[in-house]
Scaffold this active site. Structure first.
Site, PDB file in Angstrom:
ATOM      1  N   ASP A   9       0.799  -1.225   0.000  1.00 57.39           N
ATOM      2  CA  ASP A   9       0.000   0.000   0.000  1.00 57.39           C
ATOM      3  C   ASP A   9       0.839   1.285   0.000  1.00 57.39           C
ATOM      4  O   ASP A   9       0.655   2.157   0.841  1.00 57.39           O
ATOM      5  CB  ASP A   9      -0.970  -0.032   1.188  1.00 57.39           C
ATOM      6  CG  ASP A   9      -1.980  -1.155   1.051  1.00 57.39           C
ATOM      7  OD1 ASP A   9      -2.881  -1.009   0.215  1.00 57.39           O
ATOM      8  OD2 ASP A   9      -1.841  -2.193   1.723  1.00 57.39           O
ATOM      9  N   HIS A  85      -5.902  -0.811  -6.392  1.00 51.12           N
ATOM     10  CA  HIS A  85      -5.738   0.493  -7.036  1.00 51.12           C
ATOM     11  C   HIS A  85      -4.958   0.452  -8.340  1.00 51.12           C
ATOM     12  O   HIS A  85      -5.209   1.235  -9.239  1.00 51.12           O
ATOM     13  CB  HIS A  85      -5.025   1.465  -6.094  1.00 51.12           C
ATOM     14  CG  HIS A  85      -5.940   2.087  -5.116  1.00 51.12           C
ATOM     15  ND1 HIS A  85      -6.386   3.368  -5.237  1.00 51.12           N
ATOM     16  CD2 HIS A  85      -6.513   1.583  -4.016  1.00 51.12           C
ATOM     17  CE1 HIS A  85      -7.186   3.632  -4.238  1.00 51.12           C
ATOM     18  NE2 HIS A  85      -7.284   2.576  -3.477  1.00 51.12           N
ATOM     19  N   HIS A 162      -3.806  -9.599  -1.372  1.00 49.22           N
ATOM     20  CA  HIS A 162      -4.229  -8.201  -1.186  1.00 49.22           C
ATOM     21  C   HIS A 162      -5.722  -8.177  -0.862  1.00 49.22           C
ATOM     22  O   HIS A 162      -6.539  -7.774  -1.677  1.00 49.22           O
ATOM     23  CB  HIS A 162      -3.920  -7.403  -2.464  1.00 49.22           C
ATOM     24  CG  HIS A 162      -4.118  -5.929  -2.319  1.00 49.22           C
ATOM     25  ND1 HIS A 162      -3.136  -5.071  -1.889  1.00 49.22           N
ATOM     26  CD2 HIS A 162      -5.207  -5.142  -2.527  1.00 49.22           C
ATOM     27  CE1 HIS A 162      -3.596  -3.839  -1.864  1.00 49.22           C
ATOM     28  NE2 HIS A 162      -4.854  -3.848  -2.244  1.00 49.22           N
ATOM     29  N   HIS A 195      -3.636  -4.309   1.490  1.00 46.02           N
ATOM     30  CA  HIS A 195      -5.004  -3.787   1.350  1.00 46.02           C
ATOM     31  C   HIS A 195      -5.521  -3.116   2.618  1.00 46.02           C
ATOM     32  O   HIS A 195      -6.206  -2.108   2.550  1.00 46.02           O
ATOM     33  CB  HIS A 195      -5.998  -4.859   0.903  1.00 46.02           C
ATOM     34  CG  HIS A 195      -7.356  -4.292   0.578  1.00 46.02           C
ATOM     35  ND1 HIS A 195      -7.538  -3.317  -0.378  1.00 46.02           N
ATOM     36  CD2 HIS A 195      -8.591  -4.535   1.100  1.00 46.02           C
ATOM     37  CE1 HIS A 195      -8.832  -3.004  -0.441  1.00 46.02           C
ATOM     38  NE2 HIS A 195      -9.481  -3.727   0.447  1.00 46.02           N
TER      39      HIS A 195
HETATM   40 MN   LIG Z   1      -4.350   0.214  -0.470  1.00 46.21          MN
END
Ligand SMILES: [Mn+2]
Length: 434
Positions: A9, A85, A162, A195
Site C-alpha cells: 500500500d 488500485h 491483497h 489492502h
Molecule cells: Mn491500499
C-alpha cells in the site's frame, strides 16, 4: 538464512492535489526500499497498491522505477501482486509494464487448465505464490475456486495477497468483503498481506499486514503507524517510520455561531504546535453562518506559518445553518464552476472531484464514434473518478468514535458486467492476461 522486506500500500501518486503530501508519500517508499537495500535483503515483496492508480503520472513512475532499480542493481529481486488500485480490468496497468521490463515479477501465476497456482522460486530457495486484490467481492469467490493443494516440498514459502481476512480485519470492513481465514492456502511460512491500511500481525498464523508506507488519505494520516516489515530468518521486525511528524487537531463546531468558530480557530493559531504535517478537521453544524464565511485559505497559510510543511484541512463534515444564495459575477464558465465548487464543497478533494466530473460530462462525441462507444467512454471515465472518490472517503475515523458507514473497504454494488458473459475470469482478478 533468508532476509526479505514486506511492503504494501505505497499508493505512489496519491495526494495529487497536495504536492507536499505527494512528496512525503514518495519519500516514504524510497526510504522503505533504501532501508531494505541497507539491510541487505534477498528480495522485496510488494503486496499490492504500489501505485495509487493503474496509470500514474510519468514523474511518479520515473521516481518509482529509479528507486526499484537501485534495489535491482544490488541483485535484490522484487515480487508483486496487483492491488485494488493499480489494476485495471480493461487495459494493462503499469504493474504489467514493470513486469515486462523485469523491474519486478508478478507472483500471480495461475494455471487455468489445472485450476491451481504455480509457485515461483526465488534464487534464495524460497517459493512464492500470490493472488491479486480486487475492489470487488470477486476475490473472495476466487479463493474458494482455486485448488490450493501445492506439491509438498521442503522449501520455505510465502503467500502474497491483497485482501482483508475476516478474523483479522478492523470492524469497519464488511464481513462479506473479507476472506475467511480458512480460505488461505495452508502450510506457507509467511503470509504477506496488503489492502488493510493498518499494521496487523497474527503471529500464530504467520499473517502480516504492514499497512501503508505513508498513506493515501486523511484517515490514513491520522493513524500513527507507517512502515513495513523486515523479515530476517522468518522473524518479522516492523520498521516504523518516525518521520514525518504528523500532528492532528480537531475542532467540533456543532452548534457554534460563526464568530465562535472563528474564535476557536484563533485560539488554535495561538497554540504551541510542532510537526511536519498538520491535519486539521473541522466538523459539525454551525448554529449561525456558513462555512464559507470563514477564509480557510488564510487560516491554512497562517497555520503553515507556524512551521508546518503542509496543513491538510478536512471540513467535509462542516455544515452551515442555511444555504447561501449563489452569486454569479461576470466571469467565465470555468471560473464560475470553480468558485461555486470552492464555496459549496468543503474540501480540496471534493472540489477537484467536482471539476473533473464536470470536465468528463462535457466531453464531446468524437468523429465516427458510435453513440454506444461514446456512452461507454463517458461511463468509464466517470467510473474511474467515482472509484478514486470512494477510496478517498475512507473508513471510520477512530478518534471520532462513531461509525462512518462509508467505510474504505465497503463498495457499492455497481452493475458492471464482469468478464465473459458476466463470469469472473482470472484476468479480471489480475492473473496473466496473455
Ligand atoms: Mn491500499
Amino acid at each position: 538464512m533468508v532476509k526479505f522486506a514486506h511492503i504494501a500500500d505505497c499508493h505512489l501518486g496519491a495526494f495529487g492535489r497536495n504536492p507536499d503530501l505527494r512528496e512525503y508519500n514518495l519519500k516514504a517508499f524510497e526510504k522503505a526500499i533504501d532501508i531494505s537495500i541497507e539491510r541487505e535483503v534477498d528480495f522485496i515483496i510488494i503486496a499490492g497498491d504500489l501505485f495509487h492508480n493503474p496509470h500514474p503520472d510519468m514523474d511518479v513512475v520515473n521516481r518509482a522505477v529509479q528507486t526499484l532499480m537501485r534495489a535491482r542493481r544490488e541483485n535484490i529481486r522484487i515480487y508483486s501482486v496487483y492491488g485494488s488500485h493499480d489494476f485495471n480490468i480493461a487495459r494493462a496497468s503499469l504493474i504489467d509494464v514493470l513486469e515486462s521490463a523485469e523491474v519486478f515479477k508478478k507472483v500471480v501465476n495461475y494455471l487455468e487448465e489445472e485450476n491451481r497456482l504455480v509457485l515461483k522460486e526465488d534464487p534464495s530457495g524460497v517459493s512464492i505464490a500470490g493472488l491479486s486484490g480486487r475492489k470487488n467481492r470477486a476475490d473472495v469467490s476466487y479463493f474458494e475456486q482455486i485448488d490450493f493443494s501445492f506439491p509438498a516440498g521442503d522449501d520455505k514459502s510465502i503467500f502474497v495477497f491483497h485482501s482483508p481476512i475476516a478474523e483479522l480485519k478492523p470492524a469497519e470492513i464488511h464481513e462479506e468483503r473479507s476472506l475467511p481465514l480458512s480460505s488461505l492456502p495452508e502450510n506457507f511460512d509467511y503470509y504477506a498481506g496488503g489492502h488493510i491500511h493498518m499494521k496487523i500481525a497474527d503471529s500464530d498464523n504467520s499473517i502480516y499486514y504492514p499497512g501503508p508506507t505513508f498513506g493515501a488519505s486523511y484517515t490514513d494520516l491520522v493513524r500513527d503507524e507507517r512502515g513495513f516489515y523486515l523479515v530476517d530468518d522468518w522473524e518479522p521486525e516492523y520498521i516504523r517510520f518516525e518521520e514525518p511528524e504528523i500532528l492532528s487537531k480537531r475542532i467540533d463546531a456543532e452548534g457554534l455561531k460563526i464568530e465562535e468558530l472563528e474564535e476557536e480557530l484563533e485560539s488554535l493559531l495561538n497554540e504551541l504546535m510542532e510537526g511536519d504535517i498538520l491535519l486539521l478537521k473541522v466538523f459539525g453544524r454551525l448554529s449561525q453562518g456558513t462555512p464559507s464565511d470563514i477564509d480557510f485559505n488564510d487560516i491554512k497559510s497562517r497555520l503553515k506559518g507556524k512551521g508546518f510543511d503542509t496543513v491538510y484541512l478536512n471540513r467535509r463534515e462542516l455544515d452551515g445553518e442555511e444555504l447561501e444564495h449563489i452569486k454569479v459575477k461576470e466571469e467565465k464558465e470555468e471560473e464560475i464552476e470553480r468558485r461555486l465548487l470552492e464555496e459549496q464543497v468543503g474540501d480540496e478533494f471534493g472540489q477537484s472531484f467536482g471539476q473533473e466530473l464536470l470536465k468528463v460530462l462535457k466531453m464531446e462525441k468524437k468523429d465516427g464514434e458510435t453513440e454506444h462507444d461514446y456512452e461507454e467512454r463517458i461511463w468509464e471515465e466517470v467510473w474511474e473518478l467515482v472509484k478514486k472518490r470512494d477510496e478517498y472517503e475512507t473508513g471510520t475515523d477512530e478518534a471520532e468514535g462513531k461509525e462512518n458507514t462509508e467505510g474504505q473497504y465497503e463498495e457499492k454494488e455497481y452493475s458492471r458486467e464482469k468478464g465473459v458473459g458476466g463470469q469472473i475470469t482470472l484476468s479480471d482478478f489480475g492473473g496473466d492476461r496473455s
